[in-house]
Write a protein that holds these residues in place. Structure first.
Motif, short mmCIF file in Angstrom:
data_model
loop_
_atom_site.label_atom_id
_atom_site.label_comp_id
_atom_site.label_asym_id
_atom_site.label_seq_id
_atom_site.Cartn_x
_atom_site.Cartn_y
_atom_site.Cartn_z
N MET A 1 0.82 -1.21 0.00
CA MET A 1 0.00 0.00 0.00
C MET A 1 0.86 1.26 0.00
SD MET A 1 -3.02 -0.94 2.70
CE MET A 1 -4.21 -2.26 2.40
N PHE A 2 2.11 1.12 0.39
CA PHE A 2 3.06 2.23 0.32
C PHE A 2 3.86 2.18 -0.98
CE2 PHE A 2 7.62 3.16 0.78
CZ PHE A 2 7.56 4.56 0.83
N SER A 3 4.48 1.05 -1.27
CA SER A 3 5.45 0.99 -2.36
C SER A 3 4.81 1.10 -3.73
CB SER A 3 6.27 -0.30 -2.26
OG SER A 3 5.43 -1.44 -2.32
N VAL A 4 3.66 0.44 -3.94
CA VAL A 4 3.03 0.49 -5.27
C VAL A 4 2.42 1.86 -5.56
CG1 VAL A 4 1.31 -0.53 -6.78
CG2 VAL A 4 2.66 -2.01 -5.27
N PRO A 5 1.63 2.45 -4.65
CA PRO A 5 1.15 3.82 -4.91
C PRO A 5 2.27 4.84 -5.07
CG PRO A 5 -0.22 2.80 -3.24
CD PRO A 5 0.93 1.87 -3.47
N LEU A 6 3.38 4.66 -4.36
CA LEU A 6 4.50 5.58 -4.52
C LEU A 6 5.03 5.52 -5.95
CD1 LEU A 6 6.51 7.58 -3.22
CD2 LEU A 6 7.98 5.60 -2.71
N GLY A 7 5.17 4.31 -6.49
CA GLY A 7 5.61 4.18 -7.87
C GLY A 7 4.62 4.81 -8.85
N ILE A 8 3.32 4.63 -8.58
CA ILE A 8 2.30 5.24 -9.43
C ILE A 8 2.41 6.76 -9.37
CG2 ILE A 8 -0.18 5.56 -9.76
CD1 ILE A 8 -0.57 2.69 -8.76
N MET A 9 2.63 7.31 -8.18
CA MET A 9 2.78 8.76 -8.02
C MET A 9 3.98 9.30 -8.80
SD MET A 9 2.05 9.14 -3.93
CE MET A 9 0.59 8.40 -3.19
N ALA B 1 4.77 5.50 -12.74
CA ALA B 1 4.82 4.12 -13.22
C ALA B 1 3.65 3.84 -14.16
CB ALA B 1 4.80 3.14 -12.05
N ASP B 2 3.91 3.04 -15.19
CA ASP B 2 2.87 2.68 -16.17
C ASP B 2 1.96 1.62 -15.56
OD1 ASP B 2 1.39 2.41 -18.45
OD2 ASP B 2 2.84 1.12 -19.47
N LEU B 3 1.17 2.07 -14.60
CA LEU B 3 0.32 1.17 -13.83
C LEU B 3 -0.89 1.97 -13.34
CD1 LEU B 3 0.11 -1.67 -12.37
CD2 LEU B 3 1.23 -0.55 -10.42
N THR B 4 -2.08 1.47 -13.59
CA THR B 4 -3.29 2.17 -13.14
C THR B 4 -3.67 1.71 -11.74
OG1 THR B 4 -4.82 0.52 -14.02
CG2 THR B 4 -4.11 2.29 -15.51
N THR B 5 -4.43 2.55 -11.05
CA THR B 5 -4.92 2.19 -9.72
C THR B 5 -5.79 0.95 -9.79
OG1 THR B 5 -4.85 4.51 -9.02
CG2 THR B 5 -6.20 3.00 -7.72
N ALA B 6 -6.64 0.86 -10.81
CA ALA B 6 -7.51 -0.31 -10.96
C ALA B 6 -6.69 -1.59 -11.14
CB ALA B 6 -8.44 -0.10 -12.16
N GLU B 7 -5.62 -1.51 -11.92
CA GLU B 7 -4.77 -2.68 -12.13
C GLU B 7 -4.09 -3.08 -10.82
OE1 GLU B 7 -1.19 -4.23 -15.12
OE2 GLU B 7 -1.72 -2.10 -15.04
#
Length: 300
Positions: free
Chosen positions: A217-225, A228-234
């Motif tokens: 919940m920290f590391s993935v949203p940080l990359g999105i911020m 990163a080529d990654l959507t929240t839904a994905e």
């Protein structure tokens, strides 16, 4: 001598502590539970951030000795869980172990499990997102390369590149170790032993690359911020749900056998429930009553 304080609880005594920890959590007001969960999400993120700084800042070492970098990153991560355990905060993954144990022994009502898990899940998420956005991204401490690039790569490695079933299986391995760490810490009677009990299993799970739903919940949203080529839904569909379910299974691998092996003769009574409610009996005192904590072997 009888009455001597032992340094480590027996497994059966720890099992009772786990059940009565769930009771105490169930009796905690939802607003307090939520705030404890927010704090836990943020504290766990401190360890996640330090791990990413070490791994992201060791580009040369990562090129030649990637295993060493994983070991170093894993070594520092447990600081977050240590703060959570010593501070008495609420982390979802350990609650995945204690609440099923308490349900089996009929110490908490059936509705208590989903209520706790929902409140703690969202609390952990709020704390993790706050730390990722405000404390990490907007502070600029890792906004330059190689840290920014590593945060993006790490998020993709966690939530995009693996298959759904792989994240699920990694979640099992992760919470198996996390619950062992929490179990060992509960059995230790002083602070230094609790720290050591937590440190090694968490070090192993991070170094091996298993998936912890709250840590992600920290590391993935940080990359999105950071782009990163990654959507929240994905992220939710592939990482959060898979890791969540895998973490549940990992917790049950620890908790359910413990009920079978150690709690066959344990029955939580209405009197004990009333004592816990009015504060006249703490969980540790109940352990002493049921399993004789002070019955250390006598010296001849």
């Amino acid at each position: 001598m009888s009455g001597e304080v032992v340094s480590t609880l027996k497994p059966a005594q720890v099992a009772v502590v786990m059940v009565e920890a769930a009771i105490a959590k169930h009796k905690t007001r939802p607003d307090k539970l939520f705030m404890k969960a927010v704090a836990a999400g943020a504290l766990l993120s401190f360890g996640g951030l330090l791990s990413e700084i070490i791994q992201g800042g060791a580009a040369g070492l990562n090129e030649n000795n990637p295993g060493i970098v994983k070991v170093l990153g894993g070594f520092v991560f447990p600081v977050g869980l240590v703060m959570i355990v010593l501070g008495g905060y609420e982390l979802l993954t350990s609650n995945m172990m204690v609440f099923p144990m308490a349900l089996i022994k009929r110490a908490v009502p059936l509705w208590g499990l989903p209520l706790n898990w929902v409140v703690v899940t969202f609390g952990n998420l709020v704390g993790s997102l706050f730390f990722a956005a405000i404390i990490t991204k907007y502070s600029g401490i890792v906004s330059t390369d190689p840290y920014k690039s590593f945060a993006i790569t790490f998020a993709l490695h966690k939530a995009q590149q693996p298959e759904w079933h792989q994240i699920f299986l990694r979640g099992i391995g992760c919470n198996w170790l996390v619950c062992i760490a929490v179990w060992q810490a509960a059995g230790a009677r002083e602070t230094f032993s609790k720290i050591i009990a937590v440190w090694f299993p968490i070090w192993v799970f991070v170094a091996c690359g298993f998936d912890h739903v709250v840590a992600n919940m920290f590391s993935v949203p940080l990359g999105i911020m950071f782009g990163a080529d990654l959507t929240t839904a994905e992220y939710i569909r592939k990482s959060l749900i898979a890791a969540y379910l895998g973490n549940i299974v990992g917790a049950l691998i620890v908790g359910l056998p413990a009920v079978y092996m150690y709690l066959d003769e344990y029955h939580f009574t209405d009197t004990q429930m009333r004592n816990l409610e009015d504060g006249s009996n703490t969980p540790s005192e109940s352990v002493r009553d049921v399993y004789r904590v002070d019955d250390a072997p006598k010296q001849e």
